[in-house]
Scaffold this motif. Structure first.
Motif, PDB file in Angstrom:
ATOM      1  N   GLU A 105      13.591 -14.885  15.838  1.00 23.89           N
ATOM      2  CA  GLU A 105      14.859 -15.613  15.873  1.00 23.89           C
ATOM      3  C   GLU A 105      15.339 -15.952  14.470  1.00 23.89           C
ATOM      4  N   ASN A 106      14.402 -16.278  13.585  1.00 22.96           N
ATOM      5  CA  ASN A 106      14.780 -16.638  12.217  1.00 22.96           C
ATOM      6  C   ASN A 106      14.700 -15.459  11.255  1.00 22.96           C
ATOM      7  N   HIS A 107      13.917 -14.452  11.597  1.00 28.55           N
ATOM      8  CA  HIS A 107      13.741 -13.290  10.723  1.00 28.55           C
ATOM      9  C   HIS A 107      13.797 -12.023  11.574  1.00 28.55           C
ATOM     10  N   PRO A 108      14.999 -11.651  11.996  1.00 27.07           N
ATOM     11  CA  PRO A 108      15.127 -10.553  12.965  1.00 27.07           C
ATOM     12  C   PRO A 108      14.790  -9.174  12.406  1.00 27.07           C
ATOM     13  N   GLN A 109      14.776  -9.028  11.089  1.00 27.83           N
ATOM     14  CA  GLN A 109      14.558  -7.702  10.512  1.00 27.83           C
ATOM     15  C   GLN A 109      13.345  -7.668   9.583  1.00 27.83           C
ATOM     16  N   ILE A 110      12.663  -6.543   9.624  1.00 27.29           N
ATOM     17  CA  ILE A 110      11.621  -6.199   8.662  1.00 27.29           C
ATOM     18  C   ILE A 110      12.198  -5.088   7.801  1.00 27.29           C
ATOM     19  N   THR A 111      12.080  -5.212   6.482  1.00 30.73           N
ATOM     20  CA  THR A 111      12.683  -4.207   5.608  1.00 30.73           C
ATOM     21  C   THR A 111      11.685  -3.684   4.591  1.00 30.73           C
ATOM     22  N   PHE A 112      11.925  -2.463   4.172  1.00 31.69           N
ATOM     23  CA  PHE A 112      11.162  -1.852   3.088  1.00 31.69           C
ATOM     24  C   PHE A 112      12.148  -1.123   2.186  1.00 31.69           C
ATOM     25  N   VAL A 113      12.099  -1.446   0.892  1.00 30.23           N
ATOM     26  CA  VAL A 113      12.967  -0.805  -0.091  1.00 30.23           C
ATOM     27  C   VAL A 113      12.092  -0.330  -1.245  1.00 30.23           C
ATOM     28  N   SER A 114      12.110   0.951  -1.503  1.00 33.49           N
ATOM     29  CA  SER A 114      11.235   1.496  -2.536  1.00 33.49           C
ATOM     30  C   SER A 114      11.648   1.019  -3.926  1.00 33.49           C
ATOM     31  N   THR A 115      10.651   0.854  -4.789  1.00 34.38           N
ATOM     32  CA  THR A 115      10.879   0.495  -6.186  1.00 34.38           C
ATOM     33  C   THR A 115      10.270   1.520  -7.141  1.00 34.38           C
ATOM     34  N   LYS A 116       9.396   2.392  -6.623  1.00 34.28           N
ATOM     35  CA  LYS A 116       8.746   3.391  -7.469  1.00 34.28           C
ATOM     36  C   LYS A 116       8.252   4.523  -6.583  1.00 34.28           C
ATOM     37  N   VAL A 117       8.479   5.756  -7.023  1.00 34.52           N
ATOM     38  CA  VAL A 117       8.017   6.923  -6.274  1.00 34.52           C
ATOM     39  C   VAL A 117       7.292   7.864  -7.237  1.00 34.52           C
ATOM     40  N   GLU A 118       6.089   8.290  -6.829  1.00 33.36           N
ATOM     41  CA  GLU A 118       5.308   9.238  -7.615  1.00 33.36           C
ATOM     42  C   GLU A 118       4.876  10.381  -6.713  1.00 33.36           C
ATOM     43  N   ARG A 119       4.699  11.568  -7.316  1.00 32.64           N
ATOM     44  CA  ARG A 119       4.312  12.740  -6.539  1.00 32.64           C
ATOM     45  C   ARG A 119       3.206  13.506  -7.245  1.00 32.64           C
ATOM     46  N   ASN A 120       2.250  13.993  -6.441  1.00 27.07           N
ATOM     47  CA  ASN A 120       1.201  14.876  -6.939  1.00 27.07           C
ATOM     48  C   ASN A 120       1.040  15.999  -5.922  1.00 27.07           C
ATOM     49  N   GLY A 121       1.755  17.101  -6.154  1.00 26.31           N
ATOM     50  CA  GLY A 121       1.724  18.192  -5.185  1.00 26.31           C
ATOM     51  C   GLY A 121       2.395  17.761  -3.893  1.00 26.31           C
ATOM     52  N   GLY A 122       1.647  17.875  -2.784  1.00 28.38           N
ATOM     53  CA  GLY A 122       2.179  17.487  -1.486  1.00 28.38           C
ATOM     54  C   GLY A 122       1.909  16.045  -1.132  1.00 28.38           C
ATOM     55  N   GLU A 123       1.434  15.266  -2.083  1.00 27.87           N
ATOM     56  CA  GLU A 123       1.143  13.858  -1.840  1.00 27.87           C
ATOM     57  C   GLU A 123       2.107  12.977  -2.632  1.00 27.87           C
ATOM     58  N   TRP A 124       2.603  11.951  -1.970  1.00 25.32           N
ATOM     59  CA  TRP A 124       3.566  11.036  -2.569  1.00 25.32           C
ATOM     60  C   TRP A 124       3.041   9.608  -2.451  1.00 25.32           C
ATOM     61  N   ASP A 125       3.177   8.815  -3.507  1.00 25.27           N
ATOM     62  CA  ASP A 125       2.892   7.388  -3.466  1.00 25.27           C
ATOM     63  C   ASP A 125       4.215   6.650  -3.573  1.00 25.27           C
ATOM     64  N   ILE A 126       4.546   5.908  -2.516  1.00 25.02           N
ATOM     65  CA  ILE A 126       5.810   5.180  -2.493  1.00 25.02           C
ATOM     66  C   ILE A 126       5.512   3.690  -2.542  1.00 25.02           C
ATOM     67  N   THR A 127       5.923   3.059  -3.622  1.00 27.42           N
ATOM     68  CA  THR A 127       5.771   1.618  -3.801  1.00 27.42           C
ATOM     69  C   THR A 127       7.098   0.948  -3.516  1.00 27.42           C
ATOM     70  N   GLY A 128       7.045  -0.171  -2.817  1.00 22.50           N
ATOM     71  CA  GLY A 128       8.301  -0.838  -2.502  1.00 22.50           C
ATOM     72  C   GLY A 128       8.099  -2.270  -2.067  1.00 22.50           C
ATOM     73  N   ASP A 129       9.218  -2.954  -1.860  1.00 22.32           N
ATOM     74  CA  ASP A 129       9.220  -4.343  -1.409  1.00 22.32           C
ATOM     75  C   ASP A 129       9.258  -4.369   0.113  1.00 22.32           C
ATOM     76  N   LEU A 130       8.196  -4.899   0.704  1.00 18.67           N
ATOM     77  CA  LEU A 130       8.104  -5.040   2.154  1.00 18.67           C
ATOM     78  C   LEU A 130       8.373  -6.500   2.504  1.00 18.67           C
TER      79      LEU A 130
END
Length: 206
Positions: A105-130
């Motif tokens: 009721e007070n916090h209807p949404q959960i959000t994730f917004v990336s702040t940093k993206v790194e890639r190594n071949g087919g692997e990605w590390d996505i850092t963000g604000d949850l």
């Protein structure tokens, strides 16, 4: 046991690979929208210290910009409706929506917004604000490319799988009950699980 019995002299079927992937996109770069009907945003947590309860969110939307040549220029944004949480048990789902957990009721949404993206071949590390329950913390989620395909409707799709473990009390999801035999009812550690199917967006023609 199979649905149909096969006679003993029938030819054995050709072996099927446990995992089959396709790849039609050499360069993943582009803008994408998450397909909610073929995506799972889930979680699991140990219950009573003996088994795991699994759940997911049924209502969400998200976008991604992928830059394969310059991964740092990539970005992801996801909005989840907290009240869409489901674990297969109505009473438990109702409890998760209360201030003991998501306080929808007070916090209807959960959000994730990336702040940093790194890639190594087919692997990605996505850092963000949850952001959950009005609290924002940085998390890093490792993802693996699972393939790309052209579906029967002409959509180009790409897939990713990822997971990470968080401590739910960092987001004030602090409900707890002690067990008579020692330990607690709900683990503080929660594994977030992501199976993503995203559809490429066709640029508008001038």
């Amino acid at each position: 046991m199979g649905l149909f019995n096969r006679s003993s002299n029938a030819a054995a079927p050709a072996p099927v690979a446990a995992e089959e992937t396709s790849s039609i996109v050499a360069d993943l770069s582009g803008d994408y929208v998450i397909d909610p009907t073929h995506t799972r945003l889930g979680f699991s947590a140990r219950h009573a210290m003996v088994t795991k309860v699994r759940g997911q969110f049924d209502e969400f939307e998200g976008t991604a910009h992928v830059d394969a040549a310059n991964p740092a220029a990539s970005s992801v944004s996801v909005v989840i409706q907290a009240a869409s949480v489901t674990t297969g048990n109505a009473q438990r789902d109702g409890h998760l929506k209360t201030p003991d957990f998501f306080d929808v009721e007070n916090h209807p949404q959960i959000t994730f917004v990336s702040t940093k993206v790194e890639r190594n071949g087919g692997e990605w590390d996505i850092t963000g604000d949850l952001t959950i329950n009005g609290v924002t913390k940085s998390v890093t989620i490792p993802f693996e490319e699972t393939g790309s395909a052209k579906d029967p409707f002409g959509n180009t799709r790409i897939g990713f799988e990822g997971s990470t473990t968080i401590n739910r009390t960092d987001w004030n999801l602090s409900f707890q009950a002690a067990l008579e035999t020692g330990g607690v009812l709900v683990s503080e550690k929660v594994t977030l699980e992501f199976d993503i199917s995203a559809i490429a967006q066709v640029p508008a023609q001038a």
